[in-house]
Design an enzyme around this catalytic site. Structure first.
Site, PDB file in Angstrom:
ATOM      1  N   ARG A 156      -8.684  -5.116   2.649  1.00 15.75           N
ATOM      2  CA  ARG A 156      -9.526  -5.075   3.839  1.00 15.75           C
ATOM      3  C   ARG A 156      -9.557  -3.740   4.569  1.00 15.75           C
ATOM      4  NH1 ARG A 156      -7.832 -10.011   2.934  1.00 15.75           N
ATOM      5  NH2 ARG A 156      -9.359 -11.660   3.083  1.00 15.75           N
ATOM      6  N   THR A 215       0.831  -1.213   0.000  1.00 13.81           N
ATOM      7  CA  THR A 215       0.000   0.000   0.000  1.00 13.81           C
ATOM      8  C   THR A 215       0.861   1.256   0.000  1.00 13.81           C
ATOM      9  OG1 THR A 215      -0.199  -0.103   2.411  1.00 13.81           O
ATOM     10  CG2 THR A 215      -1.985  -1.073   1.124  1.00 13.81           C
ATOM     11  N   CYS A 262      -0.735 -20.976 -20.088  1.00 15.14           N
ATOM     12  CA  CYS A 262      -1.864 -21.522 -20.841  1.00 15.14           C
ATOM     13  C   CYS A 262      -2.407 -22.739 -20.105  1.00 15.14           C
ATOM     14  CB  CYS A 262      -1.428 -21.914 -22.246  1.00 15.14           C
ATOM     15  SG  CYS A 262      -2.718 -22.798 -23.172  1.00 15.14           S
ATOM     16  N   ASN A 274       2.968  -3.087  12.162  1.00 17.10           N
ATOM     17  CA  ASN A 274       1.705  -2.920  11.458  1.00 17.10           C
ATOM     18  C   ASN A 274       1.015  -1.660  11.972  1.00 17.10           C
ATOM     19  OD1 ASN A 274       0.170  -4.265   9.359  1.00 17.10           O
ATOM     20  ND2 ASN A 274      -1.463  -4.536  10.864  1.00 17.10           N
ATOM     21  N   HIS A 286       0.944 -16.435  -2.670  1.00 14.84           N
ATOM     22  CA  HIS A 286      -0.266 -16.312  -3.479  1.00 14.84           C
ATOM     23  C   HIS A 286       0.029 -16.094  -4.955  1.00 14.84           C
ATOM     24  CE1 HIS A 286      -2.351 -15.046   0.505  1.00 14.84           C
ATOM     25  NE2 HIS A 286      -2.286 -16.361   0.376  1.00 14.84           N
TER      26      HIS A 286
END
Length: 234
Positions: free
Chosen positions: A33, A25, A126, A210, A118
């Site tokens: 979220r 970010t 393909c 965080n 991820h």
């Protein structure tokens, strides 16, 4: 870098960084979220539905319309946190980056041992013949991108309902289990099974960075609330 964190880093020899959307970010890539994240924007379907394997199979063109519009931020550049982690790897201190992000910014900053839990928007394949494609196969096409064989070109991104890559998962687990310092940064630790990987750390240098509280705060040996770029960066 925060003075206390610098002291910890300098006295550690095997650091692993576990990061999430909050790292990206600060490079201008919206997360999912937060109040301004994708989950709070309005589409015909909820983003978590669009980014599922079932939706991809049943509504492939609608998936790619959303994917091109909301998931590709190819102009984003690495920030201070990305650059510091690459610097620490070059110094032999940061042995691995385990990331939930799919933007490839850690590698662009110079990190080499990156476990992308991820997947990555930069890799595509393909579904019929397996041929590998870069991101331009998606960005420079319209509708559903197709291989020369006629198969659908699918991003190498883990969608909801899909399992994580076993080799990536095993590598991340080994790195976390072996490190003497684990830095968790820019993640709400809300997405499983990825968030569960931190449980493999058994050391006494668990650092959490965080902006908002996380489930790991109570376990952290050192807790920092704020911008990861400012706290971890140069």
């Amino acid at each position: 870098m925060d003075a206390k964190l610098r002291e910890l880093v300098e006295s550690s020899g095997n650091i692993v960084f576990f990061g999430g959307a909050g790292v990206s970010t600060e490079s201008g890539i919206p997360d999912f979220r937060s109040v301004d994240g994708l989950y709070h924007q309005k589409y015909d379907y909820p983003p978590e539905t669009i980014l599922s394997h079932t939706f991809f199979e049943r509504h492939t063109q609608a998936f790619f319309d959303f994917y091109r519009d909301r998931m590709l931020y190819l102009d984003a550049a690495p920030n201070a946190a990305h650059r510091m982690l690459a610097k620490l790897e070059a110094q032999g201190k940061c042995r691995a980056v385990v990331t939930q992000n799919i933007d490839g910014l850690h590698q662009r900053a110079g990190s080499k041992n990156v476990f992308e839990l991820h997947g990555s928007v930069l890799r595509n394949h393909c579904m019929r013949c397996g041929r590998a494609y870069g991101v331009k196969a998606v960005t420079e096409s319209t509708g559903v991108p197709r291989c020369s064989c006629g198969g659908v070109i699918k991003p190498d991104v883990i969608l909801y309902e899909e399992g994580l890559d076993s080799d990536v998962l095993e590598g991340a687990v080994r790195a976390i289990a072996a490190c003497d310092m684990l830095i968790i940064g820019g993640t709400s630790l809300a997405v499983y099974p990825a968030a569960g990987l931190i449980d493999y750390y058994r050391g006494d240098r668990l650092v959490v960075i965080n902006r908002t509280p996380t489930p790991a705060d109570r376990r952290a040996d050192h807790l920092f609330h704020g911008s990861i770029g400012e706290i971890l960066g140069e």
